[in-house]
Design a protein around this motif. Structure first.
Motif, PDB file in Angstrom:
ATOM      1  N   GLY A  29       0.830  -1.200   0.000  1.00 37.02           N
ATOM      2  CA  GLY A  29       0.000   0.000   0.000  1.00 37.02           C
ATOM      3  C   GLY A  29       0.867   1.253   0.000  1.00 37.02           C
ATOM      4  O   GLY A  29       0.730   2.115   0.870  1.00 37.02           O
ATOM      5  N   TRP A  76      -0.126   5.283  -4.483  1.00 32.23           N
ATOM      6  CA  TRP A  76      -1.487   5.805  -4.289  1.00 32.23           C
ATOM      7  C   TRP A  76      -1.600   7.229  -4.830  1.00 32.23           C
ATOM      8  O   TRP A  76      -2.562   7.558  -5.543  1.00 32.23           O
ATOM      9  N   TYR A 124      -3.538   2.725  -7.329  1.00 28.83           N
ATOM     10  CA  TYR A 124      -4.513   1.807  -6.732  1.00 28.83           C
ATOM     11  C   TYR A 124      -5.942   2.061  -7.193  1.00 28.83           C
ATOM     12  O   TYR A 124      -6.827   1.243  -6.917  1.00 28.83           O
ATOM     13  N   TRP A 158      -8.751  -1.602   1.305  1.00 28.99           N
ATOM     14  CA  TRP A 158      -7.486  -2.315   1.068  1.00 28.99           C
ATOM     15  C   TRP A 158      -6.564  -1.975   2.236  1.00 28.99           C
ATOM     16  O   TRP A 158      -5.957  -0.920   2.285  1.00 28.99           O
ATOM     17  N   ALA A 185      -3.163  -2.570   4.146  1.00 27.52           N
ATOM     18  CA  ALA A 185      -1.899  -3.038   3.602  1.00 27.52           C
ATOM     19  C   ALA A 185      -0.742  -2.390   4.359  1.00 27.52           C
ATOM     20  O   ALA A 185      -0.894  -1.966   5.508  1.00 27.52           O
ATOM     21  N   HIS A 190       2.722   0.378   3.836  1.00 27.43           N
ATOM     22  CA  HIS A 190       3.649   1.256   3.134  1.00 27.43           C
ATOM     23  C   HIS A 190       5.053   0.857   3.570  1.00 27.43           C
ATOM     24  O   HIS A 190       5.373   0.878   4.760  1.00 27.43           O
ATOM     25  N   ILE A 208      -6.522   1.988   2.777  1.00 32.14           N
ATOM     26  CA  ILE A 208      -7.023   2.749   1.636  1.00 32.14           C
ATOM     27  C   ILE A 208      -8.503   2.432   1.494  1.00 32.14           C
ATOM     28  O   ILE A 208      -8.878   1.272   1.288  1.00 32.14           O
ATOM     29  N   TYR A 260      -6.514   7.760   2.100  1.00 36.55           N
ATOM     30  CA  TYR A 260      -5.347   6.984   2.522  1.00 36.55           C
ATOM     31  C   TYR A 260      -5.072   7.313   3.984  1.00 36.55           C
ATOM     32  O   TYR A 260      -4.702   8.438   4.324  1.00 36.55           O
TER      33      TYR A 260
END
Length: 288
Positions: free
Chosen positions: A164, A169, A174, A187, A189, A191, A240, A272
């Motif tokens: 992510g 993004w 995405y 989503w 995830a 980073h 996200i 985000y």
């Protein structure tokens, strides 16, 4: 810990009437991909904990099934986790596009969890997940394979490095996960890179249990975030959320749960959510 968010709105997208998530069936798929480097497998380091975390996630939903509060749980570990199960018909030929395959494809579930290795490319605006079989492509990518929510999927929980990425993004990478009429909304995830070990089993167990009624996005960040001394070594979970308005996306992040999935409307933008200042390896330091 300073929770932050940024928002994108995509212009020119058609609006669509969507069914509330609560009206859909309740099915969970888990994909624990732990074995790599052998015959028929993809190249990466083997981590036995990947299937153990998947078992923790599935175990909670099996308890809901036993209580009559959930309908079905499927586990597809290692070689059963193939790229074709992540491939949408809009992204590949019929023979290779099985994301809605009954009891197996990611878009046949309302909720899925995957634990594997991952990566990202800012230049290509994508992340990828390493699969358990090389029968198809070894990497399921967010742009080349996935178009989520035209089946049943609403929530994805992705324990994989770089799955992510903030810059991907920001660059719109995405947004290819959804169309405006998609039913997919979240989503969860990472980073940058995320660390691995038995402690992940413990926080996955807490996360899945505590997110039955609300906090499905916020709890993910609370549980998976890990700050360490020095630079470039934090675990930076992100969420996200796709939807029509920021208010709807925030409501899903804070108040949505497995059994109370908030409708977010047409997928014409995303928000985000992240921890300000989180500084991982293989990713930029997140804004303060």
């Amino acid at each position: 810990m300073r929770l932050r968010n940024q928002t994108q709105h995509w212009t020119g997208a058609a609006l669509a009437l969507l069914l509330p998530a609560a009206a859909l069936a309740n099915e969970t798929h888990v994909y624990g991909i732990a074995n790599f480097g052998g015959a028929g497998q993809c190249n990466a380091d083997s981590h036995s904990v990947h299937t153990q975390t998947a078992a923790e996630f599935a175990g909670y939903f099996n308890s809901l099934v036993s209580s009559g509060l959930w309908s079905d749980v499927r586990t597809l570990n290692n070689s059963s986790a193939r790229t074709d199960l992540w491939t949408d018909l809009s992204k590949g030929p019929v023979a290779d596009a099985k994301d809605t395959q009954a009891n197996a494809g990611v878009d046949d579930a309302d909720v899925f969890f995957v634990h594997t290795h991952g990566g990202h490319s800012e230049a290509s605006q994508r992340s990828w997940l390493v699969m358990g079989s090389n029968a198809d492509a070894c990497a399921a990518t967010t742009d080349l394979h996935m178009n989520l929510g035209n089946g049943k999927l609403d929530i994805a929980v992705v324990k994989a490095c770089q799955s992510g990425d903030l810059q991907v993004w920001k660059d719109g990478g995405y947004k290819q996960l959804v169309t405006s009429s998609s039913g997919f909304s979240m989503w969860n995830a990472f980073h940058g890179d995320s660390s691995c070990g038995n402690f992940v089993k413990r926080y996955v167990k807490r996360y899945v249990k505590n997110s039955r009624g609300d906090g499905v996005g916020e709890n993910w960040i609370d549980e998976a975030y890990d700050w360490d001394l020095g630079k470039n070594n934090d675990d930076c979970p992100v969420s996200i959320v796709f939807g029509q308005t920021k208010a709807q996306r925030v409501a899903m992040f804070e108040f949505g749960g497995w059994r109370d999935r908030k409708p977010t409307g047409s997928k014409v933008g995303s928000t985000y959510f992240f921890v300000g200042g989180c500084d991982p390896s293989s990713g930029q330091k997140l804004p303060e």
